[in-house]
Design a protein around this motif. Structure first.
Motif, PDB file in Angstrom:
ATOM      1  N   THR B 203       0.688  -1.145   0.107  1.00  0.00           N
ATOM      2  CA  THR B 203       0.085  -0.113  -0.230  1.00  0.00           C
ATOM      3  C   THR B 203       0.837   1.312  -0.093  1.00  0.00           C
ATOM      4  OG1 THR B 203      -0.188  -0.006   2.362  1.00  0.00           O
ATOM      5  CG2 THR B 203      -1.849  -1.182   1.391  1.00  0.00           C
ATOM      6  N   THR B 207       2.197   3.968  -5.660  1.00  0.00           N
ATOM      7  CA  THR B 207       2.681   2.703  -6.213  1.00  0.00           C
ATOM      8  C   THR B 207       1.568   2.002  -7.316  1.00  0.00           C
ATOM      9  OG1 THR B 207       2.282   1.378  -4.407  1.00  0.00           O
ATOM     10  CG2 THR B 207       4.450   2.339  -4.547  1.00  0.00           C
ATOM     11  N   PRO B 208       1.943   1.290  -8.181  1.00  0.00           N
ATOM     12  CA  PRO B 208       1.131   0.596  -9.140  1.00  0.00           C
ATOM     13  C   PRO B 208       0.116  -0.324  -8.253  1.00  0.00           C
ATOM     14  CG  PRO B 208       3.185   0.047  -9.833  1.00  0.00           C
ATOM     15  CD  PRO B 208       3.242   1.092  -8.777  1.00  0.00           C
ATOM     16  N   LEU B 209       0.846  -1.003  -7.450  1.00  0.00           N
ATOM     17  CA  LEU B 209       0.178  -2.175  -6.685  1.00  0.00           C
ATOM     18  C   LEU B 209      -0.953  -1.570  -5.854  1.00  0.00           C
ATOM     19  CD1 LEU B 209      -0.125  -5.120  -6.426  1.00  0.00           C
ATOM     20  CD2 LEU B 209       1.740  -5.117  -4.655  1.00  0.00           C
ATOM     21  N   ALA B 210      -0.523  -0.547  -4.949  1.00  0.00           N
ATOM     22  CA  ALA B 210      -1.575   0.224  -4.265  1.00  0.00           C
ATOM     23  C   ALA B 210      -2.769   0.588  -4.856  1.00  0.00           C
ATOM     24  CB  ALA B 210      -1.153   1.329  -3.471  1.00  0.00           C
ATOM     25  N   ARG B 212      -3.904  -0.783  -7.879  1.00  0.00           N
ATOM     26  CA  ARG B 212      -4.726  -1.834  -8.161  1.00  0.00           C
ATOM     27  C   ARG B 212      -5.499  -2.595  -7.018  1.00  0.00           C
ATOM     28  NH1 ARG B 212      -1.757  -4.145 -13.548  1.00  0.00           N
ATOM     29  NH2 ARG B 212      -0.956  -2.367 -14.397  1.00  0.00           N
TER      30      ARG B 212
END
Lengths: 123, 270
Positions: B203, B207-210, B212
């Motif tokens: 998280t 960031t891209p993962l957060a 998504r």
């Protein structure tokens, strides 16, 4: 660049796994795209986003050490598989499929693809 | 579902800058305060929440990811005691949680004395400070002595409960991240430190993962070793959880989590 890290190799993987609509080789150290094969043309910024995501996913503290790793991500984009081999730890295989694809089959296919890559590297 | 509705509302509002979210009536006191905090609570994309006070002065509240980052006096900046004049402590750039009480006191005094005429969502202006840590809606609500609704947390928690109820022997522990605090919501907290590390990583801001995960994404990691097991990470708007699994393949975990989705409550008959 190794012939295995090529669009041709990715095309062969997708031919064996038709649910995979986009396959990417990514350098996860730099978060850059090495090769792509896809059903449709994908804008570069999308590819970069997948690559950056792979870097973050495979750098997580829950990634098992010293093991080949395959991580699944499901969201509104669909199902994404991020696979990494210890033989080439700085490269990730990214597969994108529709959300209803069979995750287990794709996970096994990605793992086998990388294992095959390992053998050829050794040879 | 309510999380989706919040995103939808925010996107629609952001797509139409200048759209007003309030009626012509002038809100006063607690009603005005509640209205402002609710607006902050539902604004995800970077935006200015422009408030016109009852005396014609205005203040812009810079909000991003449901946190109040900074405040700026705009057109009609008034004398001390009027709506447009921010107290010195709040007018010097980024805000942080320590200022929540001062902020609430000022808003409460202003809404009591002059009232709140309208709230309008606008695009950011150059120089708007969205990088400050800011104040969460929960912190502001606590300072104001009121509880704001946080439906995504309860949705995610309810989903964890449903998941655990269906697979009681396969869930070792579950941890929920809400308002920057991680709590163990199932099992024992032996792996809390590991869970915090994982949640901090996935998280991390911008960031891209957060991003998504925030749109109800689910991530499944293998547990390591040869046996089945793993770690499931799921997100919802502003919240995330980690579920430690045993004896479950990644595909089974993904399917089981999908099946544990809470059906939206039926709409009341008109």
């Amino acid at each position: 660049m190794s012939p295995r890290l090529s669009p041709k190799a990715l095309a062969a993987f997708r031919a064996d796994n038709p649910m995979c609509t986009l396959a990417i080789w990514s350098d996860i150290r730099a978060g850059t795209v090495l090769a792509v094969d896809a059903t449709l043309e994908v804008p570069q910024e999308y590819l970069d986003a997948f690559s950056a995501t792979a870097s973050q996913v495979l750098a997580a503290p829950c990634v098992p050490h010293a093991e080949d790793t395959c991580v699944l991500l499901a969201n509104d984009i669909g199902l994404q598989v991020f696979a990494q081999s210890q033989a080439l730890p700085y490269v990730a295989l990214i597969c994108v499929t529709p959300a209803h694809a069979q995750a287990g089959a794709l996970q096994r296919a990605a793992t086998a693809f990388l294992a095959d890559f390992d053998k050829k590297q050794v040879m | 579902m309510q999380a989706f509705q919040t995103v939808y509302d925010t996107l629609i509002a952001a797509a139409a800058p200048g759209g007003s979210r309030s009626e012509s009536a002038c809100f006063e006191g607690e009603a005005a305060l509640t209205r402002l905090l609710t607006e902050i609570n539902r604004t995800l994309l970077p935006a200015r929440i422009c408030v016109e006070w009852g005396d014609g002065t205005s203040t812009a509240f810079v909000v991003r990811n449901r946190r109040l980052r900074s405040a700026v006096s705009i057109g009609g900046c008034g004398a001390p005691g009027t709506g447009g004049a921010l107290p010195p402590g709040l007018a010097q750039g980024g805000l942080s949680a320590e200022q929540a009480t001062d902020f609430i006191t000022w808003v409460r005094e202003t809404t009591t004395s002059v009232g709140l005429r309208s709230i309008t969502l606008r695009e950011l202006e150059p120089g708007d400070d969205v990088g400050a840590l800011g104040m969460s809606p929960a912190r502001l609500g606590l300072a104001a002595g009121m509880a704001l609704q946080s439906p995504p947390a309860s949705d995610l928690l309810a989903r964890i409960d449903a998941f655990v109820a269906r697979h009681p022997t396969q869930v070792r522990a579950a941890y929920l991240l809400a308002d920057e605090a991680v709590s163990c919501v199932h099992g024992v907290g032996q792996e809390a430190e590991h869970a915090v590390d994982i949640l901090s990583h996935v998280t991390a801001p911008e960031t891209p993962l957060a991003a998504r995960l925030e749109t109800e994404g689910t991530l499944v990691y293998p547990g390591g070793g040869s046996g089945p097991g793993g770690i499931l990470i799921a997100g919802a708007l502003g919240f995330a959880c980690v579920v430690m699994l045993e004896d479950m393949t990644l595909e089974e975990a993904l399917n089981a989590w999908s099946a544990a989705r809470i059906a939206p409550a039926p709409r009341a008959a008109p």
